[in-house]
Design a protein around this motif. Structure first.
Motif, PDB file in Angstrom:
ATOM      1  N   THR A  70      92.179  39.692 -16.552  1.00 47.20           N
ATOM      2  CA  THR A  70      93.037  38.662 -17.126  1.00 47.20           C
ATOM      3  C   THR A  70      93.539  37.715 -16.042  1.00 47.20           C
ATOM      4  O   THR A  70      93.562  36.497 -16.235  1.00 47.20           O
ATOM      5  N   ASP A  93      91.048  40.342 -25.914  1.00 46.79           N
ATOM      6  CA  ASP A  93      91.658  41.662 -25.865  1.00 46.79           C
ATOM      7  C   ASP A  93      92.599  41.802 -27.053  1.00 46.79           C
ATOM      8  O   ASP A  93      93.755  41.393 -27.007  1.00 46.79           O
ATOM      9  N   ASN A  98      97.294  39.642 -23.198  1.00 44.84           N
ATOM     10  CA  ASN A  98      98.246  39.145 -22.209  1.00 44.84           C
ATOM     11  C   ASN A  98      97.804  37.920 -21.421  1.00 44.84           C
ATOM     12  O   ASN A  98      98.479  37.510 -20.495  1.00 44.84           O
ATOM     13  N   ASP A 178      88.026  36.522 -21.843  1.00 46.34           N
ATOM     14  CA  ASP A 178      88.680  37.652 -21.178  1.00 46.34           C
ATOM     15  C   ASP A 178      88.387  38.900 -21.992  1.00 46.34           C
ATOM     16  O   ASP A 178      88.897  39.080 -23.087  1.00 46.34           O
TER      17      ASP A 178
END
Ligand SMILES: Nc1ncnc2c1ncn2[C@@H]1O[C@H](COP(=O)(O)OP(=O)(O)O)[C@@H](O)[C@H]1O
Ligand SMILES: [Mg+2]
Lengths: 323, 342
Positions: A70, A93, A98, A178
């Motif tokens: 990330t 994710d 995040n 990601d």
């Protein structure tokens, strides 16, 4: 500022303890080789030249969790945007979202890809534009409590990338995905639309084993363009032979190097601030390393040399930062 | 030693003033030199701001130890004595100081004065350090600022200025291109040793070890296999996986269309709107039918759903505003208001 090691001669030969297993494949004159090594090492006074087809769909993956996927996505994404390329960063994710936090956009995420699939909003409405760098847009796959439905989980991102490819504003230069940790449904969803991969790893054996496995799966899936970023490199541990050097890592995985990121306490500070490291002023070591990695990504370049810091008194040396 | 004894009367002055202002660049090893600059031809008053701060800190902490610091000077004999005398003359020539100390015993008042100034110095140092803290960025205070931590809104940091990625003064490459200086450290370049042959060896090794086909269909464990699906492409998801715990009433084609939709009202919003309109119409018909007997309950039922009904164009505008500004509530409220006025 004068160099702290003025007695170090610039033309010092390679230290014999360097794991030199193979000679460089190209037979260039030493001087010429050095020059090209430096240009591959550091770039900053021109705009990087875009290579490949738009959009370049790059998945950032690792296998193991917590190695810096990330962080890499946020910093490379923002660097690319600062270089003047349009970037869509996708946080795939679903469980542990995040990327929005790292980019400081968490308060502006109202719609996610799940809302798009359900018809609660259009795709363009779910893209959150970064105000610092308007050419960076963020798409989160789901909100913490609303999960991606099973039925089209495996295809969701392929559709999203297809839609971006044909959007009226033109396709983005880069789609950065990601990837979640592990190799289950989330991983499969994330790699489905990608045609190249950035493998993030740390120089420890657990991360390397997962990285090798993930590389194998990516290659099985037809993603041939895989480059690695070695993150959290600790100079003191490498010097004490307590940590593998970057060249050791490369020897084990056999992947081209996109970047080497030192361990840097500024990373956690930038996470707290929601302000990616590459925007820090004055720049930090890790931020600069991410920026250089982004540079190589644009040009489809790889590192031809690794920077090695020599300590004046102790005999030891350690590879540190990408070149 | 006698000369030292003579000079003890003046030592507090040294610890108060000379330390603060005349600290030498090399620190206290040369402390003795500092306060003799009174009579040197060119008094040296140059002190950078940060140095000044640290000098205050040092004086506050070290004031006891400084008396000892002047002892080694004794070796300089006559020179020392001459300078003490000149300094004494100079101090005597300052009337206010002598006046102040006349009433009480001089050593006591001087002691009090020096303690007061030491306290002042400590306080000012604290303030300076606090100021420094405020400019520190990336701390927990930033989490507070971003609403991630619930606390008083302390430490709101100023936004970082945009830095030019094409001009980095922290990186210097030397002429011969063999070393790089970054952030004040010098690096040598070691060539990457990976060859293409090595790369393909690794690739072959992996293709032997890992054999995998990316699944394209996810099914929940325990579900039955749909007839038209190749079993090789199925990934079975455990029932407690987040993907498996959510159900969707939308089929795949519809979901795909939703993703591909470029403009207009999103599917579900439109559907909800249409459903609401139908309900509204039904209610209106019903009302016309029972015109004579107006039922209060009916009216209440009628008003509640109308809150979320929006005209088409309004809807589209609003939804694009939502994502820009995060004004969901305001958007809905204003459109509801508009509708009621209609
Ligand atoms: N180069 C680095 N130096 C120091 N800490 C790092 C570095 N890279 C990542 N981290 C820290 O590691 C943790 C995990 O990073 P993250 O990017 O969330 O990993 P992942 O996405 O792979 O799970 C974060 O707390 C981050 O601050
Ligand atoms: Mg992550």
């Amino acid at each position: 500022m004068s160099s702290p090691f003025p007695h170090l001669l610039p033309s010092s030969p390679l230290s014999p303890s360097l794991p030199l297993l193979f000679l460089p494949s190209k037979t260039l004159s030493p001087r010429h080789r050095r020059r090209s090594a430096v240009t591959a090492a550091l770039q900053w006074n021109r705009k990087p030249q875009f290579a490949g087809e738009t959009p370049r769909v790059v998945v950032v993956t690792s296998g193991k969790g917590g190695v810096g996927k990330t962080t890499t996505t946020a910093n490379v994404g923002l660097s690319l945007a600062r270089f003047g390329f349009s970037v869509v960063a996708i946080d795939a994710d679903a469980g542990l979202r995040n990327l929005d936090l790292l980019l400081g956009l968490e308060n502006r995420v109202n719609y996610t890809a799940v809302d798009v699939l359900n018809g609660d909003c259009r795709l363009d409405q779910a893209l959150v534009r970064d105000r610092r760098c308007p050419s960076l847009e963020l798409l989160c796959i789901s909100k913490p409590r609303s999960k991606l439905p099973l039925g089209f989980g495996s295809k969701a991102l392929t559709w999203v990338v297809d839609a971006l490819r044909s959007r009226p504003a033109g396709p983005p230069h880069f789609v950065l995905i990601d990837c979640p940790a592990g190799i289950d449904a989330g991983f499969i969803t994330a790699i489905a639309p990608a045609n190249e991969a950035v493998l993030v790893t740390t120089p420890d054996i657990t991360a390397l084993r997962d990285a090798d496995r993930v590389t194998g799966l990516l290659e099985c899936d037809g993603i041939r363009d895989i480059k690695m970023i070695v993150n959290r490199v600790r100079t003191d541990l490498i010097r004490g032979e307590d940590m593998m050097s970057v060249l050791d890592v490369q020897e084990m995985l056999g992947l081209a190097l996109l970047g080497v990121i030192p361990e840097d306490s500024e990373v956690i500070k930038s996470t707290n601030r929601g302000y990616p490291l590459v925007l820090n002023k004055p720049p930090t070591m890790a931020g600069l390393a991410f920026e250089q990695a982004a540079w190589r990504l644009v040009e489809q370049d790889t590192m031809t040399a690794v920077m090695v810091e020599e300590e004046p008194k102790k005999k030891g040396f350690f590879s540190f930062f990408g070149g | 030693m006698t000369s030292i004894a003579n000079s003890i009367y003046f030592l507090p002055f040294q610890s108060i003033y000379s330390q603060n202002h005349f600290r030498d660049d090399k620190g206290w090893n040369s402390a003795n030199l500092c306060w003799f600059r009174f009579d040197s031809p060119r008094p040296k008053w140059i002190c950078g701001r940060s140095r000044w701060v640290s000098a205050i800190g040092a004086s506050a902490l070290d004031s006891a130890g400084n008396d000892g610091a002047s002892v080694p000077v004794d070796g300089k004999g006559l020179d020392w004595e001459r300078r003490i005398n000149s300094f004494r003359e100079m101090v005597n020539a300052l009337p206010p100081a002598t006046l102040v100390f006349k009433g009480t015993t001089p050593s006591k008042s001087v002691l009090i004065l020096s303690i007061a100034i030491a306290i002042l110095a400590i306080a000012s140092r604290r303030i300076m350090l606090k100021r420094k803290d405020n400019s520190y960025q990336g701390s927990v205070a930033d989490l507070v600022r971003r609403g991630q931590l619930r606390s008083d809104r302390r430490g709101i940091s100023k936004p970082m200025k945009y830095d030019d990625p094409f001009n980095n003064p922290f990186v210097k490459i030397d002429k011969s291109c063999s070393t790089v200086e970054m952030f004040g450290k010098l690096y040598r370049l070691a060539p990457v040793t990976l060859t293409t042959e090595q790369k393909s060896v690794h690739q072959k090794r992996r293709s032997r070890v890992y054999q995998w086909k990316r699944p394209t269909v996810f099914l929940k464990e325990g579900d039955s296999m749909p007839p038209d699906i190749d079993p090789d492409t199925v990934r079975w998801i455990p029932a407690n996986h987040p993907f498996a715990t959510t159900v969707s009433d939308i089929d795949e084609d519809l979901a795909q269309n939703n993703v591909y939709q470029k403009d207009g009202v999103p599917f579900r919003v439109k559907a909800e709107h249409e459903a609401m309109q139908k309900k509204l119409q039904a209610l209106q018909n019903e009302q016309r039918f029972n015109e004579v007997a107006i039922n209060l309950n009916n009216i209440r039922d009628f008003e509640r759903p109308s809150q979320s009904v929006k005209p088409h164009e309004q809807l589209e505008q609003d939804s694009s505003i939502y994502q820009q500004n995060g004004l969901i509530n305001e958007g809905v409220d204003s459109s509801a208001d508009n509708h009621q006025r209609n």
